[in-house]
Design a protein around this motif. Structure first.
Motif, PDB file in Angstrom:
ATOM      1  N   GLY A 124      44.681  32.590  50.279  1.00  0.00           N
ATOM      2  CA  GLY A 124      43.047  33.662  49.809  1.00  0.00           C
ATOM      3  C   GLY A 124      42.964  33.368  48.484  1.00  0.00           C
ATOM      4  O   GLY A 124      42.735  31.987  47.533  1.00  0.00           O
ATOM      5  N   TRP A 125      42.292  34.521  48.447  1.00  0.00           N
ATOM      6  CA  TRP A 125      41.303  34.638  46.715  1.00  0.00           C
ATOM      7  C   TRP A 125      41.678  35.571  46.435  1.00  0.00           C
ATOM      8  O   TRP A 125      41.615  36.572  47.123  1.00  0.00           O
ATOM      9  N   THR A 126      42.081  35.467  45.059  1.00  0.00           N
ATOM     10  CA  THR A 126      41.679  37.355  44.420  1.00  0.00           C
ATOM     11  C   THR A 126      41.134  37.588  42.897  1.00  0.00           C
ATOM     12  O   THR A 126      40.737  36.179  42.711  1.00  0.00           O
ATOM     13  N   HIS A 127      40.626  38.215  43.006  1.00  0.00           N
ATOM     14  CA  HIS A 127      40.034  37.941  41.043  1.00  0.00           C
ATOM     15  C   HIS A 127      40.009  40.026  40.676  1.00  0.00           C
ATOM     16  O   HIS A 127      39.471  40.576  41.632  1.00  0.00           O
ATOM     17  N   GLU A 128      40.476  40.391  39.709  1.00  0.00           N
ATOM     18  CA  GLU A 128      40.432  41.413  38.507  1.00  0.00           C
ATOM     19  C   GLU A 128      40.000  41.296  37.533  1.00  0.00           C
ATOM     20  O   GLU A 128      39.788  40.326  36.976  1.00  0.00           O
ATOM     21  N   VAL A 129      39.653  42.701  38.377  1.00  0.00           N
ATOM     22  CA  VAL A 129      38.362  43.212  36.897  1.00  0.00           C
ATOM     23  C   VAL A 129      39.076  44.632  36.178  1.00  0.00           C
ATOM     24  O   VAL A 129      39.673  45.545  36.526  1.00  0.00           O
TER      25      VAL A 129
END
Length: 564
Positions: free
Chosen positions: A217-222
Protein backbone atom coordinates in the motif's frame (compact mmCIF):
# COMPACT_ATOMS: atom_id res chain seq x y z
CA UNK A 1 -26.24 16.78 8.69
CA UNK A 2 -23.64 14.67 6.91
CA UNK A 3 -20.33 14.53 8.74
CA UNK A 4 -17.41 15.31 6.42
CA UNK A 5 -14.87 15.92 9.16
CA UNK A 6 -12.97 13.66 11.51
CA UNK A 7 -11.44 15.05 14.68
CA UNK A 8 -8.92 12.92 16.60
CA UNK A 9 -10.24 9.74 15.03
CA UNK A 10 -9.78 7.34 12.14
CA UNK A 11 -11.77 8.27 9.04
CA UNK A 12 -12.59 5.55 6.49
CA UNK A 13 -14.92 4.70 3.66
CA UNK A 14 -17.82 6.63 2.15
CA UNK A 15 -19.14 9.63 4.10
CA UNK A 16 -22.50 10.05 2.42
CA UNK A 17 -24.72 8.72 5.23
CA UNK A 18 -26.17 11.32 7.52
CA UNK A 19 -25.45 11.14 11.21
CA UNK A 20 -22.66 8.51 11.05
CA UNK A 21 -19.42 8.97 12.89
CA UNK A 22 -16.59 9.44 10.33
CA UNK A 23 -14.60 6.49 11.62
CA UNK A 24 -17.67 4.28 11.37
CA UNK A 25 -18.17 5.15 7.68
CA UNK A 26 -17.51 1.97 5.71
CA UNK A 27 -16.98 -0.08 8.86
CA UNK A 28 -18.27 -3.12 6.97
CA UNK A 29 -14.65 -3.48 5.90
CA UNK A 30 -13.53 -3.66 9.53
CA UNK A 31 -13.19 -6.69 11.75
CA UNK A 32 -12.44 -6.74 15.45
CA UNK A 33 -9.80 -9.01 16.95
CA UNK A 34 -10.98 -11.18 19.82
CA UNK A 35 -9.69 -9.85 23.16
CA UNK A 36 -10.53 -10.16 26.81
CA UNK A 37 -12.71 -7.06 26.68
CA UNK A 38 -16.25 -7.68 27.98
CA UNK A 39 -17.81 -5.85 25.03
CA UNK A 40 -19.10 -7.89 22.11
CA UNK A 41 -20.20 -7.34 18.50
CA UNK A 42 -21.08 -3.85 17.31
CA UNK A 43 -20.61 -2.31 20.74
CA UNK A 44 -16.99 -3.45 20.74
CA UNK A 45 -16.28 -1.78 17.40
CA UNK A 46 -18.08 1.39 18.49
CA UNK A 47 -15.98 1.59 21.61
CA UNK A 48 -12.85 1.10 19.54
CA UNK A 49 -13.51 4.07 17.28
CA UNK A 50 -15.64 6.30 19.52
CA UNK A 51 -13.97 9.72 19.89
CA UNK A 52 -15.20 13.27 20.08
CA UNK A 53 -15.72 15.07 16.76
CA UNK A 54 -15.13 18.74 17.47
CA UNK A 55 -16.64 19.79 14.15
CA UNK A 56 -20.04 18.38 15.13
CA UNK A 57 -20.38 20.80 18.00
CA UNK A 58 -21.03 24.48 17.52
CA UNK A 59 -17.92 26.52 16.83
CA UNK A 60 -17.96 30.30 16.87
CA UNK A 61 -17.65 31.83 13.42
CA UNK A 62 -17.23 28.46 11.65
CA UNK A 63 -19.45 27.87 8.61
CA UNK A 64 -19.39 24.78 6.42
CA UNK A 65 -19.52 25.31 2.67
CA UNK A 66 -22.68 23.77 1.28
CA UNK A 67 -24.25 23.53 -2.14
CA UNK A 68 -24.65 27.35 -2.31
CA UNK A 69 -20.88 27.83 -2.46
CA UNK A 70 -18.28 30.04 -0.82
CA UNK A 71 -20.10 33.36 -1.16
CA UNK A 72 -23.18 32.04 0.65
CA UNK A 73 -20.97 30.68 3.45
CA UNK A 74 -19.26 34.08 3.75
CA UNK A 75 -22.63 35.77 4.03
CA UNK A 76 -23.62 33.41 6.87
CA UNK A 77 -20.31 34.14 8.59
CA UNK A 78 -20.99 37.85 8.14
CA UNK A 79 -24.37 37.47 9.89
CA UNK A 80 -22.79 35.65 12.85
CA UNK A 81 -20.16 38.37 13.22
CA UNK A 82 -22.83 41.08 13.08
CA UNK A 83 -24.93 39.32 15.70
CA UNK A 84 -21.86 39.07 17.94
CA UNK A 85 -21.19 42.78 17.55
CA UNK A 86 -18.03 42.33 15.52
CA UNK A 87 -16.95 43.81 12.23
CA UNK A 88 -18.19 42.08 9.13
CA UNK A 89 -15.86 40.47 6.62
CA UNK A 90 -17.84 41.44 3.49
CA UNK A 91 -17.28 45.00 2.32
CA UNK A 92 -20.26 47.25 1.60
CA UNK A 93 -18.47 49.11 -1.18
CA UNK A 94 -20.32 49.21 -4.48
CA UNK A 95 -18.48 48.59 -7.75
CA UNK A 96 -18.40 51.01 -10.70
CA UNK A 97 -17.32 50.61 -14.31
CA UNK A 98 -15.09 53.65 -14.83
CA UNK A 99 -12.03 53.63 -12.48
CA UNK A 100 -10.42 51.99 -9.50
CA UNK A 101 -9.19 48.55 -8.49
CA UNK A 102 -10.65 45.82 -10.71
CA UNK A 103 -12.26 42.61 -9.46
CA UNK A 104 -13.15 40.23 -12.27
CA UNK A 105 -15.78 37.45 -12.04
CA UNK A 106 -14.46 34.41 -10.19
CA UNK A 107 -12.12 36.52 -8.05
CA UNK A 108 -12.46 38.13 -4.62
CA UNK A 109 -10.80 41.40 -3.66
CA UNK A 110 -8.88 41.56 -0.36
CA UNK A 111 -8.75 44.73 1.79
CA UNK A 112 -6.76 45.11 5.00
CA UNK A 113 -9.07 47.21 7.19
CA UNK A 114 -6.99 48.08 10.24
CA UNK A 115 -5.77 44.49 10.59
CA UNK A 116 -9.20 42.97 9.89
CA UNK A 117 -10.22 41.30 6.64
CA UNK A 118 -12.63 42.82 4.15
CA UNK A 119 -13.71 41.03 1.00
CA UNK A 120 -15.04 42.48 -2.25
CA UNK A 121 -17.19 39.75 -3.77
CA UNK A 122 -18.99 41.70 -6.52
CA UNK A 123 -17.08 42.08 -9.81
CA UNK A 124 -16.32 45.57 -11.10
CA UNK A 125 -14.06 48.54 -10.33
CA UNK A 126 -13.65 50.08 -6.89
CA UNK A 127 -12.46 53.74 -6.91
CA UNK A 128 -9.78 54.76 -4.46
CA UNK A 129 -9.32 57.82 -2.25
CA UNK A 130 -10.72 60.50 -2.43
CA UNK A 131 -13.61 59.09 -4.49
CA UNK A 132 -14.30 56.51 -1.82
CA UNK A 133 -13.57 56.15 1.88
CA UNK A 134 -10.25 54.31 2.19
CA UNK A 135 -9.42 55.54 5.69
CA UNK A 136 -7.36 52.85 7.52
CA UNK A 137 -7.82 50.57 4.52
CA UNK A 138 -5.26 49.16 2.06
CA UNK A 139 -5.74 47.15 -1.12
CA UNK A 140 -4.03 43.72 -0.90
CA UNK A 141 -5.02 42.06 -4.17
CA UNK A 142 -7.40 39.38 -5.40
CA UNK A 143 -7.70 35.61 -4.98
CA UNK A 144 -9.75 32.98 -6.80
CA UNK A 145 -13.11 32.07 -5.37
CA UNK A 146 -12.35 28.38 -6.13
CA UNK A 147 -8.86 28.38 -4.63
CA UNK A 148 -8.27 25.42 -2.34
CA UNK A 149 -6.97 27.51 0.56
CA UNK A 150 -7.47 31.24 1.27
CA UNK A 151 -5.85 32.66 4.41
CA UNK A 152 -6.11 36.40 5.08
CA UNK A 153 -6.02 38.37 8.34
CA UNK A 154 -7.51 35.55 10.44
CA UNK A 155 -10.04 34.50 7.79
CA UNK A 156 -9.60 30.93 6.51
CA UNK A 157 -11.40 29.41 3.52
CA UNK A 158 -10.76 25.75 2.62
CA UNK A 159 -12.27 23.81 -0.30
CA UNK A 160 -11.11 20.33 -1.37
CA UNK A 161 -12.14 18.12 -4.28
CA UNK A 162 -13.16 14.45 -4.30
CA UNK A 163 -9.67 12.94 -4.11
CA UNK A 164 -8.22 15.59 -1.80
CA UNK A 165 -8.12 15.86 1.97
CA UNK A 166 -7.21 18.91 4.02
CA UNK A 167 -5.58 18.51 7.43
CA UNK A 168 -6.47 21.55 9.57
CA UNK A 169 -5.49 22.63 13.07
CA UNK A 170 -8.00 24.88 14.88
CA UNK A 171 -7.12 27.64 17.37
CA UNK A 172 -7.08 25.05 20.20
CA UNK A 173 -4.62 22.86 18.19
CA UNK A 174 -7.30 20.24 17.61
CA UNK A 175 -6.62 18.51 14.27
CA UNK A 176 -9.40 17.49 11.93
CA UNK A 177 -9.59 16.30 8.34
CA UNK A 178 -11.86 17.59 5.58
CA UNK A 179 -12.75 15.50 2.55
CA UNK A 180 -14.91 16.48 -0.45
CA UNK A 181 -16.15 19.70 1.15
CA UNK A 182 -14.88 22.84 2.88
CA UNK A 183 -15.49 25.55 5.44
CA UNK A 184 -15.22 29.29 6.09
CA UNK A 185 -13.95 30.35 9.52
CA UNK A 186 -12.78 33.48 11.28
CA UNK A 187 -10.48 32.98 14.25
CA UNK A 188 -10.92 35.61 16.93
CA UNK A 189 -8.28 33.97 19.10
CA UNK A 190 -5.58 31.87 17.47
CA UNK A 191 -5.68 30.69 13.85
CA UNK A 192 -6.97 27.92 11.66
CA UNK A 193 -3.80 26.46 10.12
CA UNK A 194 -3.99 24.28 7.02
CA UNK A 195 -1.21 21.78 7.65
CA UNK A 196 -1.43 19.92 4.34
CA UNK A 197 -3.56 19.20 1.28
CA UNK A 198 -3.19 15.49 0.51
CA UNK A 199 -3.94 13.65 -2.73
CA UNK A 200 -5.46 10.53 -1.21
CA UNK A 201 -5.14 8.43 -4.38
CA UNK A 202 -1.42 9.15 -4.91
CA UNK A 203 0.33 8.97 -1.55
CA UNK A 204 4.12 9.39 -1.80
CA UNK A 205 5.41 6.64 0.53
CA UNK A 206 5.29 3.08 -0.81
CA UNK A 207 4.97 0.26 1.71
CA UNK A 208 6.29 -3.04 0.40
CA UNK A 209 7.15 -6.40 1.90
CA UNK A 210 10.92 -6.33 2.52
CA UNK A 211 11.23 -10.01 1.64
CA UNK A 212 8.83 -10.71 -1.22
CA UNK A 213 8.92 -7.10 -2.56
CA UNK A 214 5.13 -7.12 -2.93
CA UNK A 215 3.54 -3.65 -2.77
CA UNK A 216 1.29 -3.57 0.29
CA UNK A 217 0.00 0.00 0.00
CA UNK A 218 0.90 3.66 0.28
CA UNK A 219 1.08 5.97 3.31
CA UNK A 220 1.68 9.63 4.11
CA UNK A 221 2.29 11.28 7.46
CA UNK A 222 1.25 14.88 8.05
CA UNK A 223 3.29 16.66 10.72
CA UNK A 224 2.60 19.83 12.67
CA UNK A 225 5.36 22.04 14.03
CA UNK A 226 4.76 23.02 17.64
CA UNK A 227 6.73 25.54 19.63
CA UNK A 228 8.07 24.29 22.93
CA UNK A 229 10.11 25.95 25.59
CA UNK A 230 11.94 29.18 24.85
CA UNK A 231 11.49 29.55 21.11
CA UNK A 232 12.21 25.93 20.24
CA UNK A 233 9.98 23.91 17.92
CA UNK A 234 9.41 20.26 17.14
CA UNK A 235 7.34 18.40 14.56
CA UNK A 236 4.68 15.90 15.57
CA UNK A 237 2.71 13.46 13.41
CA UNK A 238 -0.97 14.49 13.56
CA UNK A 239 -2.46 12.46 10.69
CA UNK A 240 -1.57 9.27 8.84
CA UNK A 241 -3.12 8.64 5.43
CA UNK A 242 -3.48 5.12 4.04
CA UNK A 243 -4.19 3.90 0.52
CA UNK A 244 -4.69 0.15 0.61
CA UNK A 245 -5.10 -1.65 -2.76
CA UNK A 246 -7.47 -4.51 -3.40
CA UNK A 247 -6.66 -7.89 -1.78
CA UNK A 248 -4.72 -6.09 0.94
CA UNK A 249 -5.64 -4.92 4.43
CA UNK A 250 -4.28 -3.01 7.41
CA UNK A 251 -4.32 -3.76 11.14
CA UNK A 252 -5.03 -0.87 13.53
CA UNK A 253 -4.29 -1.05 17.22
CA UNK A 254 -5.83 0.80 20.13
CA UNK A 255 -4.50 -0.39 23.43
CA UNK A 256 -4.88 -4.17 23.46
CA UNK A 257 -7.57 -4.16 20.77
CA UNK A 258 -6.94 -4.77 17.09
CA UNK A 259 -9.08 -3.78 14.12
CA UNK A 260 -8.94 -5.06 10.53
CA UNK A 261 -9.20 -2.27 7.95
CA UNK A 262 -10.08 -3.26 4.39
CA UNK A 263 -8.94 -1.83 1.04
CA UNK A 264 -9.54 1.84 0.23
CA UNK A 265 -8.40 5.32 1.31
CA UNK A 266 -8.28 6.04 5.05
CA UNK A 267 -6.80 8.55 7.48
CA UNK A 268 -5.86 8.19 11.15
CA UNK A 269 -5.90 11.24 13.43
CA UNK A 270 -6.69 9.56 16.74
CA UNK A 271 -3.50 9.60 18.85
CA UNK A 272 -4.51 6.37 20.59
CA UNK A 273 -4.90 4.47 17.31
CA UNK A 274 -1.72 3.29 15.59
CA UNK A 275 -1.00 1.40 12.39
CA UNK A 276 0.13 -2.09 13.33
CA UNK A 277 0.91 -3.20 9.79
CA UNK A 278 -0.28 -3.68 6.21
CA UNK A 279 -0.68 -7.19 4.81
CA UNK A 280 -1.44 -8.78 1.46
CA UNK A 281 -4.11 -11.45 1.19
CA UNK A 282 -2.73 -12.86 -2.07
CA UNK A 283 -0.41 -15.82 -2.57
CA UNK A 284 3.31 -15.44 -1.77
CA UNK A 285 6.30 -17.68 -2.36
CA UNK A 286 9.93 -17.61 -1.33
CA UNK A 287 13.05 -19.75 -0.99
CA UNK A 288 14.15 -19.92 2.63
CA UNK A 289 17.45 -21.22 4.06
CA UNK A 290 17.34 -22.94 7.46
CA UNK A 291 19.81 -22.95 10.28
CA UNK A 292 22.08 -25.97 10.82
CA UNK A 293 20.16 -29.10 11.87
CA UNK A 294 21.81 -32.23 13.32
CA UNK A 295 20.84 -35.69 12.14
CA UNK A 296 20.52 -38.64 14.49
CA UNK A 297 24.23 -39.47 13.94
CA UNK A 298 25.20 -35.81 14.68
CA UNK A 299 25.94 -34.70 11.11
CA UNK A 300 25.00 -31.01 10.63
CA UNK A 301 22.92 -30.21 7.55
CA UNK A 302 21.56 -26.93 6.20
CA UNK A 303 18.39 -27.08 4.07
CA UNK A 304 17.07 -24.68 1.46
CA UNK A 305 13.29 -24.99 1.17
CA UNK A 306 10.55 -23.52 -0.99
CA UNK A 307 7.44 -22.12 0.69
CA UNK A 308 4.17 -20.97 -0.84
CA UNK A 309 1.42 -19.55 1.38
CA UNK A 310 -1.61 -17.26 1.57
CA UNK A 311 -2.64 -15.12 4.51
CA UNK A 312 -6.38 -15.44 5.17
CA UNK A 313 -6.78 -14.11 8.73
CA UNK A 314 -4.38 -11.22 9.42
CA UNK A 315 -5.82 -10.60 12.89
CA UNK A 316 -4.51 -13.99 14.08
CA UNK A 317 -1.04 -13.19 12.76
CA UNK A 318 -1.01 -9.77 14.44
CA UNK A 319 -2.34 -11.26 17.69
CA UNK A 320 0.69 -13.57 17.86
CA UNK A 321 3.00 -10.59 17.40
CA UNK A 322 4.40 -11.32 13.92
CA UNK A 323 4.92 -8.46 11.51
CA UNK A 324 4.90 -10.65 8.38
CA UNK A 325 3.66 -14.18 7.56
CA UNK A 326 7.22 -15.17 6.68
CA UNK A 327 8.41 -14.61 10.24
CA UNK A 328 5.76 -16.97 11.59
CA UNK A 329 6.45 -19.62 8.93
CA UNK A 330 10.21 -19.33 9.38
CA UNK A 331 10.12 -20.11 13.10
CA UNK A 332 7.61 -22.95 12.72
CA UNK A 333 9.45 -24.44 9.72
CA UNK A 334 12.76 -24.41 11.57
CA UNK A 335 11.20 -26.11 14.59
CA UNK A 336 9.38 -28.83 12.62
CA UNK A 337 12.33 -29.63 10.33
CA UNK A 338 14.62 -29.85 13.35
CA UNK A 339 12.35 -32.46 14.90
CA UNK A 340 12.11 -34.49 11.68
CA UNK A 341 15.81 -34.42 10.73
CA UNK A 342 16.83 -35.33 14.29
CA UNK A 343 15.23 -38.76 13.77
CA UNK A 344 16.94 -39.45 10.41
CA UNK A 345 20.39 -40.84 9.60
CA UNK A 346 22.93 -39.17 7.37
CA UNK A 347 22.91 -42.13 4.99
CA UNK A 348 19.16 -41.78 4.42
CA UNK A 349 19.43 -38.08 3.55
CA UNK A 350 22.50 -38.13 1.30
CA UNK A 351 20.76 -40.15 -1.43
CA UNK A 352 18.01 -37.66 -2.16
CA UNK A 353 18.86 -34.14 -3.29
CA UNK A 354 15.42 -32.53 -3.47
CA UNK A 355 11.83 -33.06 -2.54
CA UNK A 356 9.06 -32.10 -4.92
CA UNK A 357 6.24 -33.41 -7.12
CA UNK A 358 8.69 -35.05 -9.57
CA UNK A 359 10.33 -37.37 -7.06
CA UNK A 360 7.48 -38.48 -4.84
CA UNK A 361 8.35 -42.19 -4.80
CA UNK A 362 6.15 -45.06 -3.72
CA UNK A 363 8.38 -45.99 -0.79
CA UNK A 364 10.65 -48.54 -2.56
CA UNK A 365 13.66 -46.18 -2.67
CA UNK A 366 16.32 -46.46 0.02
CA UNK A 367 15.83 -42.77 0.88
CA UNK A 368 12.08 -43.16 1.26
CA UNK A 369 12.35 -42.67 5.02
CA UNK A 370 13.50 -39.10 4.53
CA UNK A 371 10.99 -38.42 1.76
CA UNK A 372 8.10 -39.93 3.67
CA UNK A 373 8.94 -37.94 6.76
CA UNK A 374 9.04 -34.66 4.88
CA UNK A 375 6.06 -35.47 2.69
CA UNK A 376 3.80 -36.52 5.54
CA UNK A 377 5.00 -35.04 8.80
CA UNK A 378 6.51 -31.73 7.62
CA UNK A 379 3.69 -30.78 5.28
CA UNK A 380 0.96 -31.86 7.66
CA UNK A 381 2.55 -30.25 10.71
CA UNK A 382 3.32 -27.03 8.83
CA UNK A 383 -0.20 -26.79 7.47
CA UNK A 384 -1.72 -27.31 10.90
CA UNK A 385 0.69 -24.87 12.55
CA UNK A 386 0.18 -22.16 9.92
CA UNK A 387 -3.60 -22.22 10.41
CA UNK A 388 -2.98 -21.06 13.97
CA UNK A 389 -1.53 -17.86 12.52
CA UNK A 390 -4.25 -17.42 9.90
CA UNK A 391 -1.99 -18.73 7.08
CA UNK A 392 -2.84 -21.43 4.55
CA UNK A 393 0.30 -23.31 3.46
CA UNK A 394 0.01 -24.13 -0.26
CA UNK A 395 3.33 -25.86 -0.98
CA UNK A 396 6.54 -27.02 0.72
CA UNK A 397 9.60 -28.47 -1.02
CA UNK A 398 13.25 -29.04 -0.14
CA UNK A 399 15.33 -27.58 -2.96
CA UNK A 400 18.83 -28.36 -1.73
CA UNK A 401 20.84 -29.37 1.33
CA UNK A 402 24.40 -28.80 2.48
CA UNK A 403 26.07 -31.29 4.84
CA UNK A 404 28.82 -30.07 7.12
CA UNK A 405 31.51 -31.67 9.32
CA UNK A 406 34.28 -34.18 8.57
CA UNK A 407 31.94 -36.90 7.29
CA UNK A 408 30.26 -34.45 4.97
CA UNK A 409 33.69 -33.19 3.83
CA UNK A 410 34.82 -36.74 3.04
CA UNK A 411 31.57 -37.50 1.23
CA UNK A 412 31.94 -34.32 -0.77
CA UNK A 413 35.42 -35.41 -1.89
CA UNK A 414 34.12 -38.82 -2.91
CA UNK A 415 31.19 -37.26 -4.63
CA UNK A 416 33.50 -34.83 -6.42
CA UNK A 417 35.74 -37.67 -7.63
CA UNK A 418 32.75 -39.66 -8.82
CA UNK A 419 31.42 -36.63 -10.60
CA UNK A 420 34.81 -36.00 -12.24
CA UNK A 421 34.91 -39.62 -13.44
CA UNK A 422 31.41 -39.28 -14.76
CA UNK A 423 32.36 -36.05 -16.52
CA UNK A 424 35.45 -37.64 -18.10
CA UNK A 425 33.45 -40.66 -19.24
CA UNK A 426 30.82 -38.39 -20.60
CA UNK A 427 33.49 -36.38 -22.47
CA UNK A 428 34.92 -39.57 -24.04
CA UNK A 429 31.46 -40.71 -25.04
CA UNK A 430 30.79 -37.29 -26.45
CA UNK A 431 34.02 -37.31 -28.53
CA UNK A 432 33.27 -40.80 -29.88
CA UNK A 433 29.76 -39.78 -30.64
CA UNK A 434 31.05 -36.70 -32.46
CA UNK A 435 33.41 -38.77 -34.59
CA UNK A 436 30.68 -41.23 -35.47
CA UNK A 437 28.42 -38.39 -36.37
CA UNK A 438 31.15 -36.81 -38.53
CA UNK A 439 31.66 -40.09 -40.47
CA UNK A 440 27.93 -40.52 -40.81
CA UNK A 441 27.75 -36.98 -42.09
CA UNK A 442 30.49 -37.57 -44.69
CA UNK A 443 28.75 -40.76 -45.85
CA UNK A 444 25.49 -38.89 -46.12
CA UNK A 445 27.19 -36.14 -48.15
CA UNK A 446 28.70 -38.73 -50.58
CA UNK A 447 25.36 -40.46 -50.92
CA UNK A 448 23.69 -37.18 -51.64
CA UNK A 449 26.34 -36.24 -54.24
CA UNK A 450 25.90 -39.61 -56.03
CA UNK A 451 22.15 -39.16 -56.01
CA UNK A 452 22.65 -35.66 -57.39
CA UNK A 453 24.92 -36.95 -60.24
CA UNK A 454 22.41 -39.67 -61.14
CA UNK A 455 19.66 -37.16 -61.15
CA UNK A 456 21.65 -34.83 -63.41
CA UNK A 457 22.49 -37.70 -65.88
CA UNK A 458 18.85 -38.75 -66.00
CA UNK A 459 17.88 -35.18 -66.61
CA UNK A 460 20.43 -34.76 -69.46
CA UNK A 461 19.33 -38.00 -71.18
CA UNK A 462 15.73 -37.01 -70.87
CA UNK A 463 16.60 -33.60 -72.35
CA UNK A 464 18.39 -35.18 -75.40
CA UNK A 465 15.54 -37.63 -76.04
CA UNK A 466 13.01 -34.89 -75.73
CA UNK A 467 15.02 -32.70 -78.17
CA UNK A 468 15.28 -35.55 -80.75
CA UNK A 469 11.59 -36.27 -80.48
CA UNK A 470 10.86 -32.59 -80.91
CA UNK A 471 13.14 -32.35 -84.02
CA UNK A 472 11.55 -35.43 -85.64
CA UNK A 473 8.11 -34.11 -84.95
CA UNK A 474 9.13 -30.78 -86.42
CA UNK A 475 10.48 -32.40 -89.65
CA UNK A 476 7.35 -34.50 -90.05
CA UNK A 477 5.14 -31.48 -89.56
CA UNK A 478 7.19 -29.42 -92.05
CA UNK A 479 7.05 -32.24 -94.70
CA UNK A 480 3.34 -32.63 -94.23
CA UNK A 481 2.91 -28.90 -94.51
CA UNK A 482 5.06 -28.74 -97.70
CA UNK A 483 3.19 -31.64 -99.32
CA UNK A 484 -0.13 -30.14 -98.41
CA UNK A 485 1.02 -26.80 -99.86
CA UNK A 486 2.18 -28.43 -103.13
CA UNK A 487 -1.06 -30.35 -103.41
CA UNK A 488 -3.08 -27.24 -102.81
CA UNK A 489 -0.97 -25.28 -105.37
CA UNK A 490 -1.37 -27.97 -108.03
CA UNK A 491 -5.06 -28.22 -107.36
CA UNK A 492 -5.37 -24.48 -107.58
CA UNK A 493 -3.45 -24.39 -110.88
CA UNK A 494 -5.53 -27.23 -112.32
CA UNK A 495 -8.69 -25.50 -111.25
CA UNK A 496 -7.45 -22.32 -112.92
CA UNK A 497 -6.64 -24.12 -116.19
CA UNK A 498 -9.96 -25.90 -116.10
CA UNK A 499 -11.77 -22.69 -115.46
CA UNK A 500 -9.90 -20.95 -118.25
CA UNK A 501 -10.53 -23.86 -120.68
CA UNK A 502 -14.20 -23.82 -119.82
CA UNK A 503 -14.26 -20.11 -120.46
CA UNK A 504 -12.50 -20.54 -123.79
CA UNK A 505 -14.87 -23.35 -124.75
CA UNK A 506 -17.78 -21.14 -124.19
CA UNK A 507 -16.51 -18.62 -126.78
CA UNK A 508 -18.60 -19.34 -129.95
CA UNK A 509 -17.74 -16.33 -132.08
CA UNK A 510 -15.21 -17.15 -134.84
CA UNK A 511 -13.70 -13.73 -134.80
CA UNK A 512 -13.15 -13.90 -131.05
CA UNK A 513 -11.44 -17.25 -131.38
CA UNK A 514 -9.23 -15.89 -134.13
CA UNK A 515 -8.35 -12.85 -132.04
CA UNK A 516 -7.43 -15.04 -129.05
CA UNK A 517 -5.11 -17.13 -131.28
CA UNK A 518 -3.47 -13.93 -132.48
CA UNK A 519 -2.95 -12.78 -128.90
CA UNK A 520 -1.30 -16.12 -128.12
CA UNK A 521 1.04 -15.64 -131.09
CA UNK A 522 1.93 -12.14 -129.87
CA UNK A 523 2.63 -13.47 -126.36
CA UNK A 524 4.90 -16.23 -127.78
CA UNK A 525 6.87 -13.74 -129.85
CA UNK A 526 7.14 -11.38 -126.83
CA UNK A 527 8.33 -14.28 -124.72
CA UNK A 528 10.93 -15.85 -127.08
CA UNK A 529 11.89 -12.90 -129.26
CA UNK A 530 11.16 -11.83 -132.81
CA UNK A 531 13.89 -14.01 -134.39
CA UNK A 532 12.64 -17.27 -132.96
CA UNK A 533 11.42 -19.85 -135.48
CA UNK A 534 8.54 -21.99 -134.26
CA UNK A 535 8.41 -25.45 -135.87
CA UNK A 536 5.19 -27.45 -135.60
CA UNK A 537 5.49 -30.86 -133.94
CA UNK A 538 2.61 -32.55 -135.75
CA UNK A 539 1.72 -32.87 -139.46
CA UNK A 540 3.92 -32.49 -142.55
CA UNK A 541 5.82 -29.60 -141.10
CA UNK A 542 6.84 -31.71 -138.17
CA UNK A 543 8.21 -34.45 -140.41
CA UNK A 544 10.17 -31.87 -142.44
CA UNK A 545 11.70 -30.59 -139.28
CA UNK A 546 12.74 -34.07 -138.18
CA UNK A 547 14.39 -34.66 -141.59
CA UNK A 548 16.33 -31.40 -141.38
CA UNK A 549 17.48 -32.23 -137.90
CA UNK A 550 18.64 -35.70 -138.97
CA UNK A 551 20.56 -34.33 -141.90
CA UNK A 552 22.21 -31.67 -139.79
CA UNK A 553 23.27 -34.28 -137.25
CA UNK A 554 24.77 -36.49 -140.00
CA UNK A 555 26.74 -33.57 -141.34
CA UNK A 556 28.12 -32.73 -137.97
CA UNK A 557 29.20 -36.37 -137.53
CA UNK A 558 31.04 -36.48 -140.83
CA UNK A 559 32.90 -33.30 -140.00
CA UNK A 560 33.99 -34.75 -136.75
CA UNK A 561 35.45 -37.90 -138.36
CA UNK A 562 37.48 -35.92 -140.86
CA UNK A 563 38.91 -33.87 -138.15
CA UNK A 564 40.22 -36.93 -136.36
Amino acid sequence: MTSLFGEATTVTGDTSKSGDDPFLQGKDNMQKAPTSSPHKGKGMADEFVATMDYTLQERPFFIRIGKDGVIAALEKLDQQLAQAGRNKVLSTKSPTDWTGKEVIPGRVGLINHGGLPKLLTRPGRYPGFPLRNWWARSWTGTVGVSDTVIEFQGLTVVQVSQNQAAVVSDPQNHVFVIKNSGFVAFAVEGTYDVLSIVDMTHLPTVVSDPLTKVTLGWTHEVKMKSKIGSGGSKEYVVATFLNIPASNCAILQRGDDLLLLGAGQSVITNPSVTLRGIYTLGENQIEMPTKDIFTRDQVPVSLRIYLKWQLTEPLKLATHGYATPYEALRDKTQSILTQIVAHLDYSAMIKQRSLGPDNMEDGTDASSAFLDALRTRAMDDMHEASLEYGIVLKDLAVIDRQFKGEIAHTMDKLTTRALQAQVEAANVDRENSNKVKQEEGALSVARIKAQTANTQADSEAYRVIAAAKAQAERTRIEAEAQAEATRLAAKAEADAILTKAQADAQVNDQFAREMELRRIEVAKVRAYGSKTVFVPLDGPGAQMGNALATGMAAGLGADARRAT
